[in-house]
Motif scaffolding. Structure first.
Motif, PDB file in Angstrom:
ATOM      1  N   ARG A  77       0.816  -1.211   0.000  1.00 10.64           N
ATOM      2  CA  ARG A  77       0.000   0.000   0.000  1.00 10.64           C
ATOM      3  C   ARG A  77       0.852   1.266   0.000  1.00 10.64           C
ATOM      4  N   GLN A  78       1.925   1.308   0.779  1.00  9.55           N
ATOM      5  CA  GLN A  78       2.762   2.506   0.854  1.00  9.55           C
ATOM      6  C   GLN A  78       3.572   2.736  -0.420  1.00  9.55           C
TER       7      GLN A  78
ATOM      8  N   LEU B  14       1.067   5.079  -5.519  1.00 13.40           N
ATOM      9  CA  LEU B  14       0.937   6.519  -5.620  1.00 13.40           C
ATOM     10  C   LEU B  14      -0.549   6.845  -5.684  1.00 13.40           C
ATOM     11  N   LYS B  15      -1.096   7.383  -4.583  1.00 14.38           N
ATOM     12  CA  LYS B  15      -2.522   7.660  -4.503  1.00 14.38           C
ATOM     13  C   LYS B  15      -2.831   9.117  -4.199  1.00 14.38           C
ATOM     14  N   SER B  16      -1.858   9.857  -3.734  1.00 11.77           N
ATOM     15  CA  SER B  16      -2.070  11.237  -3.328  1.00 11.77           C
ATOM     16  C   SER B  16      -2.395  12.120  -4.531  1.00 11.77           C
TER      17      SER B  16
ATOM     18  N   LEU C 146      12.414   6.302  -1.011  1.00 13.68           N
ATOM     19  CA  LEU C 146      10.981   6.109  -1.180  1.00 13.68           C
ATOM     20  C   LEU C 146      10.673   5.944  -2.664  1.00 13.68           C
ATOM     21  N   LEU C 147       9.921   4.919  -3.010  1.00 14.73           N
ATOM     22  CA  LEU C 147       9.549   4.643  -4.395  1.00 14.73           C
ATOM     23  C   LEU C 147       8.043   4.403  -4.434  1.00 14.73           C
ATOM     24  N   GLN C 148       7.329   5.238  -5.197  1.00 10.40           N
ATOM     25  CA  GLN C 148       5.883   5.069  -5.338  1.00 10.40           C
ATOM     26  C   GLN C 148       5.521   5.101  -6.813  1.00 10.40           C
ATOM     27  N   ALA C 149       4.531   4.294  -7.185  1.00  7.79           N
ATOM     28  CA  ALA C 149       4.126   4.208  -8.585  1.00  7.79           C
ATOM     29  C   ALA C 149       2.616   4.121  -8.704  1.00  7.79           C
ATOM     30  N   GLY C 150       2.103   4.667  -9.796  1.00  8.91           N
ATOM     31  CA  GLY C 150       0.690   4.596 -10.124  1.00  8.91           C
ATOM     32  C   GLY C 150       0.535   4.174 -11.576  1.00  8.91           C
TER      33      GLY C 150
ATOM     34  N   LEU D 112      11.315   8.747  -5.402  1.00 12.25           N
ATOM     35  CA  LEU D 112      11.053   8.634  -6.830  1.00 12.25           C
ATOM     36  C   LEU D 112       9.581   8.311  -7.003  1.00 12.25           C
ATOM     37  N   TYR D 113       8.899   9.164  -7.746  1.00 12.22           N
ATOM     38  CA  TYR D 113       7.483   8.978  -8.030  1.00 12.22           C
ATOM     39  C   TYR D 113       7.324   8.664  -9.505  1.00 12.22           C
TER      40      TYR D 113
END
Length: 110
Positions: free
Chosen positions: A9-10, A13-15, A49-53, A96-97
């Motif tokens: 979940r973390q 990318l949801k923000s 931190l690595l987030q993806a959508g 990194l987004y």
């Protein structure tokens, strides 16, 4: 290494605020059938931190079943290959987004 190939979940990318910033000032890469928006930001709290959508256009794929299938395939490919991205940012205090957009007009093989 347990959890290496997870997509927790973390990591998603949801923000809305972060996604809007990504579209406004992020850089882009285009490799058919994908358009990838990315942005690095300094991180003090969470190193590496690595987030993806992921998204698919409803213009080319009218049925939600088709869009959801493509998104599942993209997320699975990302989950299996994200280790390489993590190795690039490990030890650096950056975030990194990524936002992956499927721009193809046909269903992918999978």
């Amino acid at each position: 290494m347990p959890g290496t190939f997870s997509y927790a979940r973390q990591e998603k990318l949801k923000s809305r605020k972060q996604i809007e910033a990504l579209f406004a000032s992020g850089r882009q890469l285009y490799t058919y059938p994908f358009k990838i928006l990315y942005q690095t930001t300094p991180q003090n709290r969470h190193p590496a931190l690595l987030q993806a959508g992921v998204t698919v256009s409803s213009r080319h794929f009218k049925k939600a079943v088709q869009r959801n299938r493509i998104k599942r395939l993209i997320r699975e490919a990302y989950r299996n290959n994200k280790v390489e991205l993590q190795q690039l940012i490990v030890g650096k205090p950056i975030g990194l987004y990524l936002f992956i957009i499927y721009v193809g007009k046909e269903m992918p093989d999978g």
